[in-house]
Write an enzyme that holds these catalytic residues in place. Structure first.
Site, PDB file in Angstrom:
ATOM      1  N   ASN A   1       0.856  -1.195   0.000  1.00  0.00           N
ATOM      2  CA  ASN A   1       0.000   0.000   0.000  1.00  0.00           C
ATOM      3  C   ASN A   1       0.889   1.240   0.000  1.00  0.00           C
ATOM      4  OD1 ASN A   1       0.584   0.783   2.843  1.00  0.00           O
ATOM      5  ND2 ASN A   1      -0.346  -1.205   3.228  1.00  0.00           N
TER       6      ASN A   1
ATOM      7  N   LYS B   1     -10.872  -4.165  19.012  1.00  0.00           N
ATOM      8  CA  LYS B   1      -9.435  -4.499  19.162  1.00  0.00           C
ATOM      9  C   LYS B   1      -8.927  -4.212  20.580  1.00  0.00           C
ATOM     10  CE  LYS B   1      -9.341  -5.153  14.637  1.00  0.00           C
ATOM     11  NZ  LYS B   1      -8.526  -4.885  13.495  1.00  0.00           N
TER      12      LYS B   1
HETATM   13  O1  PMT Z   1       2.928   6.107   6.501  1.00  0.00           O
HETATM   14  P1  PMT Z   1       2.290   7.404   6.062  1.00  0.00           P
HETATM   15  O2  PMT Z   1       2.434   7.632   4.567  1.00  0.00           O
HETATM   16  O3  PMT Z   1       2.757   8.559   6.898  1.00  0.00           O
HETATM   17  O4  PMT Z   1       0.706   7.269   6.289  1.00  0.00           O
HETATM   18  C1  PMT Z   1       0.211   7.149   7.586  1.00  0.00           C
HETATM   19  C2  PMT Z   1      -0.939   6.127   7.659  1.00  0.00           C
HETATM   20  C3  PMT Z   1      -2.114   6.619   6.845  1.00  0.00           C
HETATM   21  C4  PMT Z   1      -0.475   4.763   7.124  1.00  0.00           C
HETATM   22  C5  PMT Z   1      -1.275   5.970   9.173  1.00  0.00           C
HETATM   23  O5  PMT Z   1      -1.648   7.220   9.689  1.00  0.00           O
HETATM   24  C6  PMT Z   1      -2.422   4.969   9.382  1.00  0.00           C
HETATM   25  O6  PMT Z   1      -3.589   5.264   9.243  1.00  0.00           O
HETATM   26  N1  PMT Z   1      -2.050   3.701   9.724  1.00  0.00           N
HETATM   27  C7  PMT Z   1      -2.964   2.588   9.848  1.00  0.00           C
HETATM   28  C8  PMT Z   1      -3.302   2.083   8.484  1.00  0.00           C
HETATM   29  C9  PMT Z   1      -4.191   0.857   8.537  1.00  0.00           C
HETATM   30  O7  PMT Z   1      -3.718  -0.223   8.249  1.00  0.00           O
HETATM   31  O8  PMT Z   1      -5.404   1.068   8.948  1.00  0.00           O
HETATM   32  P2  PMT Z   1      -6.529  -0.086   9.104  1.00  0.00           P
HETATM   33  O9  PMT Z   1      -7.778   0.651   9.402  1.00  0.00           O
HETATM   34  O10 PMT Z   1      -6.497  -0.982   7.902  1.00  0.00           O
HETATM   35  O11 PMT Z   1      -6.012  -0.943  10.333  1.00  0.00           O
HETATM   36  C10 PMT Z   1      -6.444  -0.692  11.665  1.00  0.00           C
HETATM   37  C11 PMT Z   1      -5.357  -1.009  12.662  1.00  0.00           C
HETATM   38  O12 PMT Z   1      -5.084  -2.413  12.634  1.00  0.00           O
HETATM   39  C12 PMT Z   1      -4.039  -0.296  12.440  1.00  0.00           C
HETATM   40  O13 PMT Z   1      -3.523   0.076  13.689  1.00  0.00           O
HETATM   41  C13 PMT Z   1      -3.157  -1.378  11.815  1.00  0.00           C
HETATM   42  O14 PMT Z   1      -1.782  -1.188  12.141  1.00  0.00           O
HETATM   43  C14 PMT Z   1      -3.712  -2.639  12.435  1.00  0.00           C
HETATM   44  N2  PMT Z   1      -3.605  -3.864  11.620  1.00  0.00           N
HETATM   45  C15 PMT Z   1      -4.259  -3.954  10.434  1.00  0.00           C
HETATM   46  C16 PMT Z   1      -4.199  -5.139   9.716  1.00  0.00           C
HETATM   47  C17 PMT Z   1      -3.439  -6.206  10.216  1.00  0.00           C
HETATM   48  N3  PMT Z   1      -3.341  -7.340   9.541  1.00  0.00           N
HETATM   49  N4  PMT Z   1      -2.806  -6.093  11.385  1.00  0.00           N
HETATM   50  C18 PMT Z   1      -2.866  -4.933  12.106  1.00  0.00           C
HETATM   51  O15 PMT Z   1      -2.281  -4.829  13.185  1.00  0.00           O
END
Ligand code: PMT
Length: 398
Positions: free
Chosen positions: A204, A335
């Site tokens: 991504n 979570k």
């Molecule tokens: O890196 P940059 O370009 O500065 O951009 C920052 C960002 C947009 C990546 C950052 O601010 C952000 O939003 N990070 C989380 C991105 C994400 O994966 O969001 P999600 O809504 O899909 O996941 C929710 C949470 O679960 C997150 O804390 C993620 O780390 C976690 N996760 C998700 C999937 C997975 N398999 N394991 C996880 O731990």
């Protein structure tokens, strides 16, 4: 503190007089510096009367040809309000051709810029690129407000309210405090890459900037920092222990191998949710026009942390394109987090890749705190400020 108030030539220049007064009321000495264009909009006499000091308008109008160096050395902060598109461009590109710009390049302390201009000018790619350059340099940009503009248009471009600019100045003047001393913060950052074959992967757009800004802010505030980073093109902050990983499975392993000393975990990484079910050992050949991929879910590291966190503070992120608050609350509950930082993705100035972000903090206490657009470093500091409050609440309950 001694503050240089740079005023450049826009209709909002008249509001700088109020700003000068507010800064003086806060106990600061104000040295006003007006560009030639600013002096067309408002007279130096106004600022001389308010500040009780000579107002500087010209590089060559004093007996001291080195006055810009002297003022730079004597000052604690440079604020430019309003900052026109022209001033932003000159600062961004190193053009020093008047008192304000030469002073800017001779100055080594905190810089706060409050732009104001027509909405189309503000949205112009050149202006936004210059702003990103200045943000990257560590300057605070106080974004303009939206509304009816002097030119008759409606949109973003109005000089931010005086109290917002004064707040930004006070924050920039506050030296970092070691308020996270004693905490060990485990931060994940960047994307993961899920290989499909030896040359291709699923991933991504995460650049790692948000996670690295958190690591920098945490180490500046006295924390021990362990940074588990996916593949990014950034230099890790000094004083941080970095563990480089590529896939979600490797990130999971690194997180749990380093969980023991952590007192706070911040899951900022954009972990790929799916990976190819089979990783081909050979490059997949282009044998047909269509190829179907079978994908399987990656380990949900945050959910597992939610089950195994013990008494650690757990902060998740949520990248959303709509319903920020609802999604943040849902993730907070499912979570088992103490706080979820939801950010809007799919816009150019926030979320993935940009130097700034705009987020909503959903806290276990029931509070919801929107943080307006600011540099990722400023957002990081505000997130850590809330972590500290959560810690204090926990201590108070014990
Ligand atoms: O890196 P940059 O370009 O500065 O951009 C920052 C960002 C947009 C990546 C950052 O601010 C952000 O939003 N990070 C989380 C991105 C994400 O994966 O969001 P999600 O809504 O899909 O996941 C929710 C949470 O679960 C997150 O804390 C993620 O780390 C976690 N996760 C998700 C999937 C997975 N398999 N394991 C996880 O731990």
């Amino acid at each position: 503190m001694r503050i240089v108030l740079g005023v450049s030539g826009g209709i909002a220049a008249y509001k700088s007089a109020e700003l000068a007064r507010a800064l003086i009321q806060n106990g600061h000495e104000v040295q006003a510096v007006l560009t030639h264009s600013a002096a067309e909009f408002i007279t130096p006499l106004t600022f001389a009367s308010l500040t009780g000091r000579k107002v500087i308008t010209d590089l060559f109008d004093s007996a001291n040809p080195m006055e810009h160096i002297a003022v730079a050395q004597e000052s604690d902060l440079v604020l430019v309000a309003p900052a026109t598109a022209n001033v932003l461009a000159r600062f961004a590109h190193g053009l020093a051709d008047d008192f304000l710009s030469t002073l800017y390049f001779a100055f080594r302390g905190p810089v706060v810029l409050a732009p104001a201009m027509n909405n189309n000018m503000w949205e112009h790619e050149a202006v936004q690129v210059n702003l990103e350059t200045l943000r990257r340099r560590g300057h605070t940009i106080v974004d303009p407000g939206s509304g009816f503009l002097a030119c008759g248009s409606i949109g973003p471009g109005r000089l931010a309210e005086t109290d917002k600019i004064v707040d930004a100045v006070e924050r920039a003047l506050t030296p970092p405090v070691a308020d996270l001393d004693g905490e060990t913060v485990l931060i994940t950052a960047g994307p993961t890459q899920e290989p499909l074959d030896p040359v291709r992967y699923l991933s991504n757009r995460s650049s790692g900037k948000m996670g690295y800004a958190l690591a920098q802010a945490a180490v500046d505030r006295g924390a021990q920092v362990i940074l588990v980073s996916g593949p990014v093109a950034l230099n890790p902050p000094k004083g941080v222990e970095v563990i480089h990983v590529r896939t979600a499975a490797e990130m999971r392993e690194a997180v749990f191998a380093n969980l023991e000393p952590a007192t706070v975990v911040i899951k900022c990484a954009a972990v790929a949710d799916f990976r190819p079910s089979v990783e081909s050992k050979q490059k997949i050949k282009k044998t047909s026009a269509r190829v179907s991929l079978e994908l399987e879910p990656t380990p949900d590291i945050l959910a597992e942390l939610g089950r195994k966190r013990g008494d650690r503070l757990l902060i998740g992120f949520a990248a959303e394109t709509e319903n920020l608050e609802t999604e943040a609350r849902r993730k907070l509950e499912t979570k088992n987090c103490d706080m979820v930082v939801a950010n809007l993705v799919g816009k150019s100035e926030t979320g993935f890749e940009s130097d700034s972000n705009e987020v909503v903090l959903a806290l276990r206490t029931g509070e919801t705190i929107p943080l307006p657009r600011a540099s990722k470093r400023e957002i990081a500091d505000q997130i850590l400020g809330q972590v500290l409050k959560l810690r204090r609440d926990l201590i108070a309950k014990q």
